[in-house]
Structure formats: C-alpha cells, structure tokens
Write a protein that holds these residues in place. Structure first.
Motif, PDB file in Angstrom:
ATOM      1  N   ASN A 332      -6.483  19.690 -25.469  1.00  0.00           N
ATOM      2  CA  ASN A 332      -6.870  20.964 -24.850  1.00  0.00           C
ATOM      3  C   ASN A 332      -7.583  21.855 -25.864  1.00  0.00           C
ATOM      4  N   TYR A 336     -11.212  23.357 -25.390  1.00  0.00           N
ATOM      5  CA  TYR A 336     -11.460  24.770 -25.096  1.00  0.00           C
ATOM      6  C   TYR A 336     -11.868  25.578 -26.335  1.00  0.00           C
ATOM      7  N   ASP A 360      -5.665  27.513 -31.852  1.00  0.00           N
ATOM      8  CA  ASP A 360      -7.113  27.316 -31.944  1.00  0.00           C
ATOM      9  C   ASP A 360      -7.820  28.649 -31.911  1.00  0.00           C
ATOM     10  N   ILE A 373      -0.689  28.594 -16.156  1.00  0.00           N
ATOM     11  CA  ILE A 373      -1.292  27.347 -16.667  1.00  0.00           C
ATOM     12  C   ILE A 373      -0.271  26.212 -16.742  1.00  0.00           C
ATOM     13  N   ARG A 379      -5.855  25.381 -13.172  1.00  0.00           N
ATOM     14  CA  ARG A 379      -6.833  25.488 -14.249  1.00  0.00           C
ATOM     15  C   ARG A 379      -7.320  26.924 -14.272  1.00  0.00           C
ATOM     16  N   ALA A 380      -7.236  27.527 -15.471  1.00  0.00           N
ATOM     17  CA  ALA A 380      -7.586  28.947 -15.567  1.00  0.00           C
ATOM     18  C   ALA A 380      -9.024  29.180 -15.101  1.00  0.00           C
ATOM     19  N   HIS A 389      -9.636  16.419 -17.125  1.00  0.00           N
ATOM     20  CA  HIS A 389      -8.814  17.627 -17.076  1.00  0.00           C
ATOM     21  C   HIS A 389      -8.433  17.901 -15.633  1.00  0.00           C
ATOM     22  N   PHE A 390      -7.172  17.579 -15.299  1.00  0.00           N
ATOM     23  CA  PHE A 390      -6.741  17.721 -13.906  1.00  0.00           C
ATOM     24  C   PHE A 390      -5.813  18.920 -13.720  1.00  0.00           C
ATOM     25  N   GLY A 391      -5.489  19.569 -14.819  1.00  0.00           N
ATOM     26  CA  GLY A 391      -4.537  20.685 -14.710  1.00  0.00           C
ATOM     27  C   GLY A 391      -3.100  20.190 -14.657  1.00  0.00           C
ATOM     28  N   GLY A 393      -1.731  18.457 -17.630  1.00  0.00           N
ATOM     29  CA  GLY A 393      -1.261  18.237 -19.009  1.00  0.00           C
ATOM     30  C   GLY A 393      -0.130  19.165 -19.402  1.00  0.00           C
ATOM     31  N   LEU A 394      -0.330  20.485 -19.215  1.00  0.00           N
ATOM     32  CA  LEU A 394       0.677  21.460 -19.657  1.00  0.00           C
ATOM     33  C   LEU A 394       1.939  21.372 -18.814  1.00  0.00           C
ATOM     34  N   SER A 418      -5.941  30.541 -28.503  1.00  0.00           N
ATOM     35  CA  SER A 418      -4.550  30.485 -28.017  1.00  0.00           C
ATOM     36  C   SER A 418      -3.687  29.668 -28.963  1.00  0.00           C
TER      37      SER A 418
HETATM   38  P1  ADP Z   1      -6.256  20.564 -18.075  1.00  0.00           P
HETATM   39  O1  ADP Z   1      -6.102  19.112 -17.960  1.00  0.00           O
HETATM   40  O2  ADP Z   1      -7.079  21.212 -17.007  1.00  0.00           O
HETATM   41  O3  ADP Z   1      -6.545  21.034 -19.427  1.00  0.00           O
HETATM   42  P2  ADP Z   1      -3.674  21.623 -18.631  1.00  0.00           P
HETATM   43  O4  ADP Z   1      -2.441  21.670 -17.818  1.00  0.00           O
HETATM   44  O5  ADP Z   1      -3.601  20.924 -19.918  1.00  0.00           O
HETATM   45  O6  ADP Z   1      -4.783  21.046 -17.686  1.00  0.00           O
HETATM   46  O7  ADP Z   1      -4.137  23.085 -18.857  1.00  0.00           O
HETATM   47  C1  ADP Z   1      -4.158  23.983 -17.783  1.00  0.00           C
HETATM   48  C2  ADP Z   1      -5.203  25.063 -18.008  1.00  0.00           C
HETATM   49  O8  ADP Z   1      -4.815  25.848 -19.128  1.00  0.00           O
HETATM   50  C3  ADP Z   1      -6.555  24.543 -18.396  1.00  0.00           C
HETATM   51  O9  ADP Z   1      -7.324  24.224 -17.252  1.00  0.00           O
HETATM   52  C4  ADP Z   1      -7.123  25.698 -19.166  1.00  0.00           C
HETATM   53  O10 ADP Z   1      -7.708  26.635 -18.269  1.00  0.00           O
HETATM   54  C5  ADP Z   1      -5.935  26.319 -19.822  1.00  0.00           C
HETATM   55  N1  ADP Z   1      -5.806  25.890 -21.236  1.00  0.00           N
HETATM   56  C6  ADP Z   1      -5.019  24.921 -21.711  1.00  0.00           C
HETATM   57  N2  ADP Z   1      -5.116  24.834 -23.058  1.00  0.00           N
HETATM   58  C7  ADP Z   1      -5.991  25.787 -23.422  1.00  0.00           C
HETATM   59  C8  ADP Z   1      -6.531  26.211 -24.693  1.00  0.00           C
HETATM   60  N3  ADP Z   1      -6.183  25.638 -25.841  1.00  0.00           N
HETATM   61  N4  ADP Z   1      -7.406  27.241 -24.671  1.00  0.00           N
HETATM   62  C9  ADP Z   1      -7.770  27.834 -23.528  1.00  0.00           C
HETATM   63  N5  ADP Z   1      -7.302  27.492 -22.286  1.00  0.00           N
HETATM   64  C10 ADP Z   1      -6.430  26.467 -22.254  1.00  0.00           C
END
Ligand code: ADP
Length: 424
Positions: A332, A336, A360, A373, A379-380, A389-391, A393-394, A418
């Motif tokens: 991520n 980003y 980062d 998130i 996805r933000a 990027h499927f939203g 991961g987190l 972030s």
């Molecule tokens: P994705 O696979 O879309 O990255 P995640 O669940 O990993 O899905 O992240 C969800 C959302 O969080 C991302 O779509 C992004 O908008 C935001 N995000 C995650 N990590 C970061 C980062 N390091 N900097 C900025 N935005 C982030």
C-alpha cells in the motif's frame, strides 16, 4: 426478510405474553367472583337471621316495621297466612312482584328446601337459596315464623343486581387492563426485538454489501478475460501471446481476490485460526524489507528499516500471517506514494508488547476515511483504481491482528503521509 421476522416475533411474543396474562386474569376473576358470591350469600343469610328475629319478636307484625325492613336493604317481603297473602303484601307489591314471590315460594316447596313436618310453633324455620328468573337473579329466603299459636310464612327476595354490577365492573376493569397490557407488551417487544435483531440485521447488511462488492470486483477481470478471449480467437498468431498474458494476469488477480474473500468468510465463520509460535520479529521484518527492496528501488522509492539496538524477546505470533500484514502495508505504501516516496519500517518493544510501524510520505488519508479503510472493499479514492487493489488488504490485516489479540490503527505521518501501527 428481517422486517418480517421482526413483526412475526413481536406478534408471537405479544400473543404468548397476553395469553398468559389473560389466563392469569381469568383464574383470578374466577376465584374472586366465587369469593364475592359466597360472601354476598353469607351476608344475605346473616341479614335474614336478623330480619326473621326482628319479625319473630313482634306480637303483631306492623306495616311500618315491614316497610322499614324492606327499605333498609331493598328486600321484597311477602307474608302468607294459611296460603293467602297478607294485606300488606297485596297493597304494597305490584302484580309482577307478587308473581315473582309466589314463584320463589313454589320453587322452595318443589325442591323441598323446607320440610313441612319440621315446621314448629315455637321457633323460626328458614332456608336461603339462589333463585333465577329468565332475566334476573335473586337471593331468596323462605321462612316459617311462629305467631299466635300458628305460623306465618314469609318469602323474602333480594336482587343480586348490585353484586352482578360489581362483578361486571371488575370484568371490564380486567379487560381494560389486559388490552392496555397487550399494547404495552407489543410496543415493548417491538423495540426489544428490534434491539435483539440489530446485530443480525447488521450482519445481513454486511453480507449483502460484501456479495455486491465481490461481484462488482469480479465483473471487471471477467469482462477483460472474455473480451481477451474473443480477441484471441480473431488475432494473428504473433498477437495471441499478448492476449494470453492478459488472461493469465486477470486470472491471477481473480484467484487472489477469491483467496482473500475466502479468508474473510472463514474469519466470519470462526473456521480460521492463527498458528502462533515464538518468532523473532526483527528477523521477520528484515526479511520483508529485503524482499520489497528491489521493488521499491525499481519504482524509484526509498525503503528504510529501523530495528531495536538491543536484543528483544521472541514474539508469540503466526510468522506467515504477520508477514502477510506487513506485505499489505508495504505494498500500500508503495502504491500510495509518489516518485520520491520514502517508506519506513520500524519495530520497537515496550511493556511486553511489540509495535510495528509502516510510515510513508504519500498521499495520506483523510480523517473521515481513517476508520472506514478497514472495512471490506472500501477504497478511500475510488477513482484511483489500481490493479490488485480490491480494498480487502487492510480488512484482512485487521482480522489477522485481532486473531493475535492485537490492535491496528492509522495516523498521519510527520512527513505528510500515513503511518500504520500494529501492536501485538
Ligand atoms: P487496497 O487494496 O485498495 O489498497 P486496502 O484495504 O489495503 O485496499 O486499503 C484500503 C484503502 O485505504 C485504499 O484503497 C486506500 O484508499 C487507503 N490506503 C491504504 N494504505 C494507504 C496508504 N499507505 N496511503 C494512503 N492511503 C492508503
């Protein structure tokens, strides 16, 4: 669906509770009404003792004494001498009352409530009984009073209207209380069941959103695969490899997405668990750093690592899963951040807990999005739709951290991007 269940449960709950209430009320009414009737009859019997004693002690029964007795408690008194009504009764009673009194007297005779041979010239003989006409009920007394070497026969009626009014009033009161209680129970159960069903509703909504989002995410690679396939069929031999590559890439993406979804479904069903073992987190972090370093350098970004100087204890965690989270966070961070991206990996150990931070200097995350998130498929910035990027991961990272009884959160990094923190 849930709304239907809500209404049904409310009705069932209200119905059962009201039914119990009605049964209890009916039992109570049955007992109290029986008691009321018994008390009223006993009181009538005791009154009759007094009335008959009063009459017995009068050498001549005067009109005055009789009308006083009658008006005292609304009695209807008839006196007979040798089967004929005495003039007092004839004068003061209506034809209807006279016939009523005769009916009561006949009833007593027919039922042999007083045995003729027990009539005495010296003492009062009497019996009390309930007497009903088609429309009304009475308590009746049939008596023989010794009088001037003979006996006078008396029939006394007392209408039970007052008692019935009292019983009816009590029934209406209970009916009103039961209706009121049913309404209160309905309102209470409506809100209480709503409160109980809330988590189920939420889970159903989550499930619907999950399926909708999953279908949406799968639709794009599927569409690409189908269009590549039709293009592949029409393409020249030298162009076909390119389409095959696209199909392979999209299929890999799809299989990753399906794996992620499976993991989340297993986490929901609690059929997924971590396998903790003593792990050297500094070594694990260093491995992650080394495996992402070439990728970072390739994309012109700086990846750094900061580990504790002193030796730290081993951490009881699932090394594969922790590696998976750190990979998500580094990926991520790489995705980003811009061209001069700097990504910092940090590990510290304090008060028996480990803190891993991935910071980062990228685009950062709005305060409104910081919580969201971690939701599935969130996805933000939806316009920045990058491949892979499927939203999820987190959200997977959060599940893994929670399975370790740990915490994951995000904050703004001092460099403007972030910082993701994991404490275990
Ligand atoms: P994705 O696979 O879309 O990255 P995640 O669940 O990993 O899905 O992240 C969800 C959302 O969080 C991302 O779509 C992004 O908008 C935001 N995000 C995650 N990590 C970061 C980062 N390091 N900097 C900025 N935005 C982030």
């Amino acid at each position: 669906m849930i709304k239907k269940i809500h209404l049904r449960l409310t009705l069932v709950f209200t119905g059962i509770t009201t039914l119990i209430l009605i049964i209890m009320s009916l039992s109570y009414l049955y007992m109290t009404e029986g008691e009321l009737r018994k008390t009223a009859f006993l009181s009538f019997q005791s009154d009759m003792n007094t009335v008959l004693t009063t009459l017995e002690h009068q050498s001549v029964i005067s009109y005055e004494a009789l009308s006083k007795l009658e008006s005292g408690r609304d009695y209807i008194i008839a006196l007979y001498d040798n089967d004929s009504l005495l003039s007092y009764t004839l004068i003061t009673k209506s034809d209807e009352q006279i016939s009523l009194l005769s009916d009561a007297r006949r009833y007593s005779e027919e039922q042999h409530l007083i045995k003729a041979d027990s009539v005495s010239l010296f003492s009062v003989l009497h019996t009390e009984f309930s007497f009903h006409t088609e429309t009304r009920s009475y308590y009746a007394c049939h008596a023989f009073l010794p009088q001037n070497r003979g006996s006078i026969e008396a029939v006394i009626l007392f209408s039970t209207d007052v008692l019935l009014t009292q019983i009816n009033r009590q029934r209406y009161q209970f009916l009103f209380i039961n209706i009121l209680a049913a309404i209160v129970i309905f309102i209470f159960s409506y809100f209480f069941i709503n409160y109980l069903l809330h988590p189920i509703q939420e889970s159903a909504d989550r499930q619907t959103r999950f399926v909708a989002a999953a279908s949406h995410e799968l639709r794009t690679p599927l569409a690409v695969i189908l269009s590549s396939l039709s293009a592949f069929k029409k393409a020249e031999a030298q162009e076909q490899d390119e389409f095959l590559q696209t199909i392979q890439d999209e299929s890999t993406q799809m299989s990753r997405l399906v794996e992620d979804m499976l993991l989340l479904t297993n986490a929901d069903n609690h059929t997924w668990s971590v396998h903790p073992e003593p792990t050297e987190l500094d070594t694990l972090l260093l491995n992650c750093y080394e495996s992402f370093l070439p990728l970072a350098e390739e994309s012109g970004k700086k990846l750094t690592i900061q580990l504790p100087q002193e030796s730290i204890p081993t951490c009881n965690c699932d090394p594969q899963r922790i590696k998976q989270i750190i990979s998500v966070l580094i990926q991520n961070a790489l995705s980003y951040t811009g061209n001069n991206g700097v990504i910092e990996l940090t590990l510290s150990h304090q008060n028996h807990s480990f803190l891993i931070t991935v910071s980062d200097n990228g685009i950062g995350i709005d305060d409104d999005d910081k919580e969201r998130i971690f939701e599935r498929f969130y996805r933000a910035d939806r316009s920045r739709k990058q491949k892979g990027h499927f939203g999820l991961g987190l959200c997977i990272a959060k599940e893994i951290v929670q399975a370790h009884n740990g915490k994951i959160w995000v904050s703004d990094s001092p460099s403007g991007g972030s910082s993701f923190h994991i404490s275990i």
